[in-house]
Motif scaffolding. Structure first.
Motif, PDB file in Angstrom:
ATOM      1  N   TRP A  78       0.818  -0.826  -0.158  1.00  0.00           N
ATOM      2  CA  TRP A  78      -0.193  -0.561  -0.023  1.00  0.00           C
ATOM      3  C   TRP A  78       1.334   1.076   0.198  1.00  0.00           C
ATOM      4  O   TRP A  78       0.089   2.373  -1.553  1.00  0.00           O
ATOM      5  N   ASN A  79       2.269   1.020   0.849  1.00  0.00           N
ATOM      6  CA  ASN A  79       2.806   2.425   1.038  1.00  0.00           C
ATOM      7  C   ASN A  79       3.264   2.878  -0.315  1.00  0.00           C
ATOM      8  O   ASN A  79       3.361   4.209  -1.025  1.00  0.00           O
ATOM      9  N   ARG A  80       3.648   1.712  -1.861  1.00  0.00           N
ATOM     10  CA  ARG A  80       4.307   1.851  -2.469  1.00  0.00           C
ATOM     11  C   ARG A  80       3.442   2.346  -3.537  1.00  0.00           C
ATOM     12  O   ARG A  80       3.030   3.113  -4.407  1.00  0.00           O
ATOM     13  N   PHE A  81       2.127   1.667  -3.745  1.00  0.00           N
ATOM     14  CA  PHE A  81       0.819   2.019  -3.995  1.00  0.00           C
ATOM     15  C   PHE A  81       0.812   3.873  -4.719  1.00  0.00           C
ATOM     16  O   PHE A  81       0.851   3.933  -5.346  1.00  0.00           O
ATOM     17  N   ARG A  82       0.643   4.002  -2.782  1.00  0.00           N
ATOM     18  CA  ARG A  82       0.063   5.058  -2.580  1.00  0.00           C
ATOM     19  C   ARG A  82       0.913   6.213  -2.467  1.00  0.00           C
ATOM     20  O   ARG A  82       0.924   7.304  -3.181  1.00  0.00           O
ATOM     21  N   GLY A  83       2.552   6.022  -3.150  1.00  0.00           N
ATOM     22  CA  GLY A  83       3.227   6.719  -2.827  1.00  0.00           C
ATOM     23  C   GLY A  83       4.515   7.337  -4.791  1.00  0.00           C
ATOM     24  O   GLY A  83       4.016   8.227  -4.553  1.00  0.00           O
ATOM     25  N   ALA A  84       3.483   6.049  -5.413  1.00  0.00           N
ATOM     26  CA  ALA A  84       3.442   5.823  -6.837  1.00  0.00           C
ATOM     27  C   ALA A  84       2.298   7.953  -6.848  1.00  0.00           C
ATOM     28  O   ALA A  84       3.070   8.595  -7.578  1.00  0.00           O
ATOM     29  N   GLN A  85       0.734   6.560  -6.936  1.00  0.00           N
ATOM     30  CA  GLN A  85       0.077   8.150  -6.747  1.00  0.00           C
ATOM     31  C   GLN A  85       0.562   9.927  -6.980  1.00  0.00           C
ATOM     32  O   GLN A  85       0.513  10.668  -7.232  1.00  0.00           O
TER      33      GLN A  85
END
Length: 409
Positions: free
Chosen positions: A247-254
């Protein structure tokens, strides 16, 4: 010649005893007077009376086995039938006959008791089997598993039946436990497989989100991020150790993409100001959902608000945290209401809360009994110490009962 009501000694020194079947020879006496002969054999009769009396008492007051009792009766009957005593031997035979009847009655009573106990054990084991077979179909994995383990301990404490009946019931009982274990294992294997599949899906979504993070095709990319978010939510949860990192990677990319877009759109302050106005209206609309009284309606309304919110676009950077914070506060309230509803309807959590409350109640009741006992013994020091311990346990019980009431119990 000398005689009394139960015997006599003739001139040759022969001693006789009188019975219902006539006189019987007791023995020969040459060592003294006839009176001494009668006194000697009367003492032997009194010895038999004592022995019969003792046996009667043992039969009435102890757990002397029927086999041993009948052996003792036969031994005494042989002594009575040998006619080596002067006295009412017929009365002794009647007492021995009565003893036989008493022993047989007690043996029959014990036999009936054993049969009753066996039937009670049978019914108890049949009840355990029926409950185990019902639990075998349960989806309450923790509670049902714990209950099955308790049933095993109960089974161990029951007496065995006849071999065939006991084996048949145990086979059914064991089969029910095995069926439950297989179903539980299959359930968690499926759950693990679902979480593993969710992990693979989310890893793919993360990879795409990270690949899009440096895109400058603002509109389509933002739309694709929204689609990725929908796919993320539909994928379900991955394993706990992977979920947060993904989730942190997904949200960070956004965040990287939208931060870049915001920088490019810095000159569009007017548009963003209008966006802020629209989002403030939506925030007000969302805040009117509080407090949550109808969770389903609030969730649907918030979903509509959130969709319109996402469609509006960005607001000025300095206002973003404030305006999003207002919406997030409503979202958290809905999430907390969902969690509270889940906790309230979660049977496993309710069972644990009820079990804790029962244990604490038992502890409180035990302490109260100990306090009363200490007071009765005038042990004020011990009573005071127990009262302090009771205060702590009562406080824990009150908290446990409060938590149980949240489940509606």
């Amino acid at each position: 010649m000398s005689s009394d009501p139960w015997g006599r000694v003739d001139e040759t020194g022969t001693v006789y005893v009188r019975t219902a079947d006539g006189e019987k020879v007791v023995g020969s006496w040459q060592a003294g007077s006839p009176e001494e002969a009668l006194a000697y054999f009367k003492r032997k009769y009194e010895g038999l009376v004592v022995e019969i009396g003792l046996l009667e008492k043992r039969v009435q007051t102890t757990d002397l086995s029927a086999k041993d009792a009948l052996a003792s009766i036969d031994h005494l009957r042989e002594q009575v039938d040998a006619h080596h005593a002067v006295g009412d031997l017929d009365a002794l035979r009647v007492r021995l006959d009565n003893l036989v009847g008493m022993v047989e009655a007690r043996r029959e009573k014990r036999r009936a008791q054993r049969a009753r106990q066996a039937e009670e054990a049978r019914r108890a084991k049949e009840a355990l089997v029926a409950e185990a077979e019902e639990l075998a179909q349960s989806d309450q994995w923790r509670a049902a598993g714990e209950r099955l383990r308790a049933l095993v301990e109960t089974w161990k404490g029951l007496p065995r039946l006849d071999r065939r009946s006991d084996d048949e019931l145990w086979h059914r009982f064991s089969h029910a436990r095995s069926a439950f274990s297989k179903r539980r294992k299959a359930h968690f294997a499926q759950l693990d497989a679902q979480r593993e599949e969710a992990r693979r899906i989310k890893e793919r979504l993360v990879a795409e989100a990270e690949a899009l993070s440096d895109s400058t095709d603002w509109g389509p990319t933002a739309a694709r991020y929204r689609e990725l978010m929908a796919e993320w939510k539909a994928a379900g949860r991955a394993q706990r150790e992977h979920e947060e990192d993904l989730w942190n990677r997904f949200r960070g990319a956004q965040d990287v993409f939208f931060a870049a877009r915001s920088a490019v759109f810095a000159e569009r302050d007017a548009e963003q100001a209008e966006n802020l106005k629209l989002k403030e209206e939506l925030a007000e609309e969302a805040e009117k959902l509080l407090p949550i009284t109808d969770l389903k309606a609030a969730r649907a309304a918030f979903r509509s608000i959130n969709e319109r919110w996402e469609a509006i676009g960005h607001v000025p950077r300095e206002a973003r945290a404030r305006i999003e914070g207002r919406l997030h506060a409503v979202e958290r309230a809905i999430q907390e209401a969902e969690e509270a509803e889940w906790r309230r309807t979660n049977p496993e959590a309710r069972a644990r809360a009820a079990d804790l409350a029962d244990q604490l109640q038992a502890a409180v009741d035990k302490l109260k009994g100990q306090i009363e006992q200490a007071r009765a013994q005038s042990n004020t020091a011990k009573a005071g110490k127990l009262e302090k311990e009771l205060e702590g346990r009562q406080a824990l019980l009150d908290q446990a009962l409060k938590g149980l009431r949240e489940f509606g119990g």
